[in-house]
Design a protein around this motif. Structure first.
Motif, mmCIF file in Angstrom:
data_model
loop_
_atom_site.group_PDB
_atom_site.id
_atom_site.type_symbol
_atom_site.label_atom_id
_atom_site.label_comp_id
_atom_site.label_asym_id
_atom_site.label_seq_id
_atom_site.Cartn_x
_atom_site.Cartn_y
_atom_site.Cartn_z
ATOM 1 N N VAL A 1 2.083 58.417 165.898
ATOM 2 C CA VAL A 1 2.547 57.598 164.732
ATOM 3 C C VAL A 1 2.260 56.355 165.078
ATOM 4 O O VAL A 1 1.848 55.356 164.175
ATOM 5 N N GLN A 2 2.379 55.779 166.338
ATOM 6 C CA GLN A 2 1.867 54.253 166.709
ATOM 7 C C GLN A 2 0.599 54.182 166.139
ATOM 8 O O GLN A 2 0.301 52.885 165.673
ATOM 9 N N GLU A 3 -0.395 55.051 166.622
ATOM 10 C CA GLU A 3 -1.711 54.626 166.236
ATOM 11 C C GLU A 3 -2.079 54.437 164.854
ATOM 12 O O GLU A 3 -2.800 53.631 164.303
ATOM 13 N N ALA A 4 -1.567 55.653 164.156
ATOM 14 C CA ALA A 4 -1.783 55.546 162.722
ATOM 15 C C ALA A 4 -1.275 54.333 161.986
ATOM 16 O O ALA A 4 -1.661 53.690 161.154
ATOM 17 N N TYR A 5 0.052 53.694 162.355
ATOM 18 C CA TYR A 5 0.635 52.622 161.949
ATOM 19 C C TYR A 5 -0.210 51.463 162.297
ATOM 20 O O TYR A 5 -0.279 50.499 161.296
ATOM 21 N N ASP A 6 -0.681 51.316 163.373
ATOM 22 C CA ASP A 6 -1.569 50.121 163.662
ATOM 23 C C ASP A 6 -2.598 49.816 162.926
ATOM 24 O O ASP A 6 -3.016 48.901 162.613
ATOM 25 N N ILE A 7 -3.307 51.059 162.482
ATOM 26 C CA ILE A 7 -4.368 51.094 161.517
ATOM 27 C C ILE A 7 -4.183 50.690 160.155
ATOM 28 O O ILE A 7 -4.650 50.070 159.542
ATOM 29 N N LEU A 8 -3.106 51.492 159.555
ATOM 30 C CA LEU A 8 -3.034 51.644 158.090
ATOM 31 C C LEU A 8 -2.299 50.007 157.683
ATOM 32 O O LEU A 8 -2.268 50.003 156.560
ATOM 33 N N TYR A 9 -1.259 49.734 158.812
ATOM 34 C CA TYR A 9 -0.543 48.487 158.174
ATOM 35 C C TYR A 9 -1.303 47.331 158.216
ATOM 36 O O TYR A 9 -1.002 46.365 157.603
ATOM 37 N N LYS B 1 -8.011 46.932 158.779
ATOM 38 C CA LYS B 1 -8.451 48.009 159.439
ATOM 39 C C LYS B 1 -8.291 49.303 158.546
ATOM 40 O O LYS B 1 -8.992 50.296 158.744
ATOM 41 N N ARG B 2 -7.345 49.319 157.618
ATOM 42 C CA ARG B 2 -7.221 50.286 156.809
ATOM 43 C C ARG B 2 -8.425 50.238 155.752
ATOM 44 O O ARG B 2 -8.945 51.424 155.504
ATOM 45 N N ALA B 3 -9.046 49.115 155.255
ATOM 46 C CA ALA B 3 -10.207 49.213 154.727
ATOM 47 C C ALA B 3 -11.368 49.932 155.595
ATOM 48 O O ALA B 3 -11.955 50.753 154.898
ATOM 49 N N ALA B 4 -11.365 49.560 156.560
ATOM 50 C CA ALA B 4 -12.496 50.264 157.376
ATOM 51 C C ALA B 4 -12.246 51.688 157.778
ATOM 52 O O ALA B 4 -13.112 52.662 157.404
ATOM 53 N N TYR B 5 -10.951 52.207 157.858
ATOM 54 C CA TYR B 5 -10.553 53.506 158.044
ATOM 55 C C TYR B 5 -10.794 54.311 156.747
ATOM 56 O O TYR B 5 -11.427 55.467 156.674
ATOM 57 N N ASP B 6 -10.582 53.533 155.604
ATOM 58 C CA ASP B 6 -10.788 54.586 154.274
ATOM 59 C C ASP B 6 -12.000 54.582 154.116
ATOM 60 O O ASP B 6 -12.557 55.602 153.363
ATOM 61 N N ARG B 7 -12.817 53.577 154.424
ATOM 62 C CA ARG B 7 -14.388 53.721 154.126
ATOM 63 C C ARG B 7 -15.149 54.798 155.035
ATOM 64 O O ARG B 7 -16.059 55.448 154.793
ATOM 65 N N PHE B 8 -14.821 54.626 156.627
ATOM 66 C CA PHE B 8 -15.519 55.445 157.464
ATOM 67 C C PHE B 8 -14.845 56.459 158.353
ATOM 68 O O PHE B 8 -15.280 57.078 159.257
#
Length: 376
Positions: free
Chosen positions: A49-57, A61-68
């Protein structure tokens, strides 16, 4: 990397979730899975949960995750073709040879994510909140009660005030990082030399060095404290509601205050009363004779026995209301009502005289037409 769960799935969100929704989902799940939560604590899920929040908030980082996907933050040694945007096109293996190139640093340089753009927080930081559950008797929530709970927590050291130093003069600025809490490093990447920053190994990210530690806490800034918490259970509190105890949560950092302790109330069920909101519900067994004739009867309430008038001709499963005999509202102190569900008991094991009387009653009602069925 193939076994990693989707960050949106971990938080139970859609890819269109707003930042407020991400924050709300994180707070809810972090409290649920926190290792100190004896009921639902799960360290692995908490870290997810902590890792997911750090990226998506973080928008970048969220833009990078959504793309790659996860490849934006995982190492370059991942299996080719499994989520790595550079995988599968270089004949397998590490497409960049053995130079130890860090894809995380590459994407950090593209999108500003990772540690390359994050300033270290080396000032006083408040500790996290803690949740614990307290089981209480049903009647204690009606009248209220004071309870004592044995509790152990890390309290700020009273000698040094949480700094860990013997005197304020014993706190020096870290010479390696210059008080920033991080140091800059350079790594080779596909696109040249990438500069990033890491936590200072000398001061651990605090930016300060204690040259003469406090004798009471040994430089830790806190002391393990056992105490008996005095908790007031207020009248009217309901199952699932919480009581906050200030600064009894996890310890702060660098002299910051402790978080708060939230005590969630778990109400034990009662063998007579059932609570719904501020109303009380009970079942009342009643003989068919008393239901037919009517009767004044003593019934239990959360405030003791009270007289209830049963009107003549009361039918099975009739619900009667007793105004003001429910639970007092926690805020307004206005009481709810008590609802009495009448359960008619049919006579069994009749004596000869009782049977004769019932036969006479039946014959009388038949002759008078009282037993005739109503037809449409």
């Amino acid at each position: 990397m193939a076994n990693k769960r989707d960050y949106y799935e971990i938080l139970g969100l859609s890819k269109s979730a707003s930042k407020d929704e991400i924050k709300s989902a994180y707070r809810k799940l972090a409290k649920k899975y926190h290792p100190d939560n004896k009921e639902t604590g799960n360290e692995k899920s908490f870290k997810e949960v902590q890792e997911a929040y750090d990226i998506l908030y973080d928008d970048q980082k969220r833009a990078a995750y959504d793309r790659f996907g996860h490849a934006a933050f995982d190492q370059a040694g991942a299996n080719p073709g499994q989520g790595n945007p550079f995988g599968g096109g270089f004949g397998g293996g590490n497409p960049f040879g053995d130079e130890g190139i860090d894809l995380g640093d590459i994407f950090s340089s593209f999108f500003g994510g990772g540690s390359a753009r994050r300033s270290a927080n080396n000032g006083p930081t408040r500790g996290s909140d803690v949740i614990m559950r307290l089981s209480v008797d049903f009647m204690d929530t009606i009248s209220g009660k004071d309870v004592s709970i044995p509790y152990t927590y890390d309290a700020p050291c009273p000698t040094c005030g949480g700094t860990g130093a013997k005197t304020p003069n014993d706190i020096k600025t870290c010479t390696q990082c210059g008080g920033r809490g991080y140091i800059r490093t350079q790594k080779r990447s596909l696109f040249g030399v990438v500069e990033s920053q890491e936590v200072c190994p000398t001061c651990g990210g605090r930016g300060k060095i204690v040259t003469n530690p406090c004798s009471n806490c040994g430089g830790k800034g806190y002391v393990k404290t056992k105490t008996d918490l005095k908790i007031h259970i207020p009248a009217g509190i309901n199952n699932g509601q919480q009581i906050r105890v200030n600064q009894k949560g996890e310890r702060g950092r660098n002299g910051g205050p402790n978080g708060d302790l939230y005590i969630e109330i778990v109400v034990k069920p009662h063998n007579v009363f059932t609570r719904k909101g501020n109303d009380i519900y009970i079942d009342l067994p009643l003989s068919m004779v008393d239901a037919a004739l009517g009767i004044d009867i003593e019934v239990p309430t959360v405030y003791g026995t009270k007289t209830l008038s049963i009107p003549s001709g009361t039918q099975p499963n009739t619900t009667l209301r007793m105004r003001g005999y429910g639970v007092k509202d926690l805020k307004t102190q206005k009481p709810g009502d008590q609802y009495v569900n009448v359960k008619i008991e049919v006579l069994t094991s009749l004596k000869k005289e009782e049977k004769e009387l019932l036969k006479q009653l039946k014959e009388f009602r038949t002759k008078s037409g009282s037993n005739k069925s109503k037809k449409k």
